[in-house]
Every structure is written in C-alpha cells, then in structure tokens.
Design a protein around this motif. Sequence first.
Motif: not given
Length: 333
Positions: A41, A51, A53-54, A87, A196, A198, A220, A222, A240-241, A267
């Motif tokens: 992560d 982004i 996420y998975n 990150r 996902n 996006s 985006s 998930y 979500q973002n 977010y």
Amino acid sequence: IKQMPAVLGEVDLIKSIQLLPGVTNNGEGTAGFNVRGGAADQNLVLLDEAIIYNTSHFFGFFSVFNSDAIKDIKLYKGDMPAKFGGRVSSVLDVRQKDGNSKNFGASGGIGIISSRLALEGPLFNKKGSFLVAGRTSYAHLFTKGIEELKDDKISFYDLNLKTNYEINENNRIYLSGYFGRDIFNINKILKNNYGNASANLRWNHVFNDKLFSNLSAIYSKYDYQLVLDFVQLDWIANIQNYNLKYDLRYYANDTFKLDFGVSGILYRLNPGEVRPTSDSSPVNFLKLEQKRAFEGGVYASAEHRVSDKLTLRYGLRYSCLLYTSDAADEEDS
C-alpha cells in the motif's frame, strides 16, 4: 512484456515488473508488489493519472491491466519525480493507448480463463481517435455441469475506454475511463464483489514551442461488498476521490526543462457499513464514521543535462493534508 511467459494465457503487467531489481511479490499467486522492502500500500499505482486502489483480479492471480489497452509503463523505484506525492515506496504510472487516428484496428486473444478484445480507430475526420478494450472471464461456465457448483459464479471483467479530439493545433481534449469488477457467489453461502472505477478528462494546451500544460479532472473509486447468507449479514465499504491538477512543462533549451504545477484531491471514505439482510437476522446495523480528507500539493522540478554522461534531476514538493469526519462535524454543530 508480451513476449514473457504468460500465466493461463494472460500477459500480466504486475508480474512483469516483479522481475526488475528491487521489486518482489507478495507471495505466489498474488498481484501486489513490494519495492525495496516497502509495503504494497506504499506504492502509488496510476492509470491515466487516476489512482487504482486494488490492482488484482481473481484472488490475486491476474492484474487489472489489460495489455491490449496499455501504451506506456513507468516504474519509479527511488527517484520519484516531484509531481507525484502521497506514497513512499514507488510510483507505477500506466498510460492507456490513445487509439489509432489513421486506421481502424482490432486485437485480442482467447485464454483458458478469460478472453479479451480491443478496437481502435479514427474519429471526427481523423481529428480524433478512440479505444475500446474489454476483457472477461468465463471460468464459471465450466461449473454449470456440476450439480453442487451450478449456482456458483466466479468471474471478473475489465472495460477500458479512451478518446481524444484535436480542437486546433494548440488544443486537444482527452477523455479516458476504466471499469473493472470481480464477482464471487459461492453456493449461496458467500457473495463477494469488488471493483475499481476511474475517469479522467484532460485538456492539453500548447502556449508556444517552449511551454505547454495539462489540466486534468480525475475521479476514482474502489468499493467492496461481502454478503454472508448464513448469518444474514451485508457489509460494504468504499473510498472515492476527486482530483483536480494542473501541470506545466517549460523547455528552456535542449539541456534544461522545468516542470511545475499544483493539485488538490478530495477523499471520501466509508470504512464500513454492516446491515442485516432480513428481519430475523441476529446482526445489528452498524455504520462507522464517514471520513473526508483534502490533500493539496504544489511542486517544481528540473531536469538538467550537464553533459552527455551526466544528467541532474532535482525538485521540491510541498504537501498538506486536512482531515475531518462526520463525528467531528456533529460536535461542531
């Protein structure tokens, strides 16, 4: 990547980068990856700037990236450009094909577990182009003849979309999207689905032969759902973002270029919500605090080619994070 040995007929982007120095997997049969000791992560995975996420399908045996829809892959393992943030281990920047603006084309493949098809071609009298790529599995069809498994369903699908239009020689609009989902239904006992979604609307503008910009509005999401029929429980969660970013690049000369820009990400997080699926369920309704956050960033970086054998890259980034939850809002009110 396409020349590498494929697992069950599927070329896998994530599996391919695990062969690079400093990159390891999370274990056999998984689609995540670790970079120089970091956790999975701690990797920023982007698909057309959105982004993801998975990154896995089918319990980690496949990644969400359809090789027929991918144009370019960049993995930054240590020297991460200043335009990326959030990150600490790595950045995997994946870009989809724009589509063929001159001729119509098709590609695809049939595998043991899944099949895929990609179509691309020109639009608007060759002033634009499109790409539509899909992939789906059909493993559940093989269980239809087995009485104990005929009601089970294990499948996944991907849909990649991208189009662009040239307004004039200095302006071009890009619109891209990705939708993917896994569905598991095991003998009317367990139902699990996640996926996902996006989208990215990008405006590319050329000011002159030295300066151009990209303005992107990105969404985006998930989401995850688990239904346990034997205890009459339905659990959902999602993140979500909404991302707005403006990037500029300036070419001072053949040996010096400057990148700078600003971004803001909103977010919305739903950590979990548990619901009973019937009036006789022993499960009580429970909803965890909904959370919101805003991540802002501004950056500037330079790439300076000192000589044919030496190039310097340096930059600065400032980031901030503002955080709140529903409980905090209720206390304020």
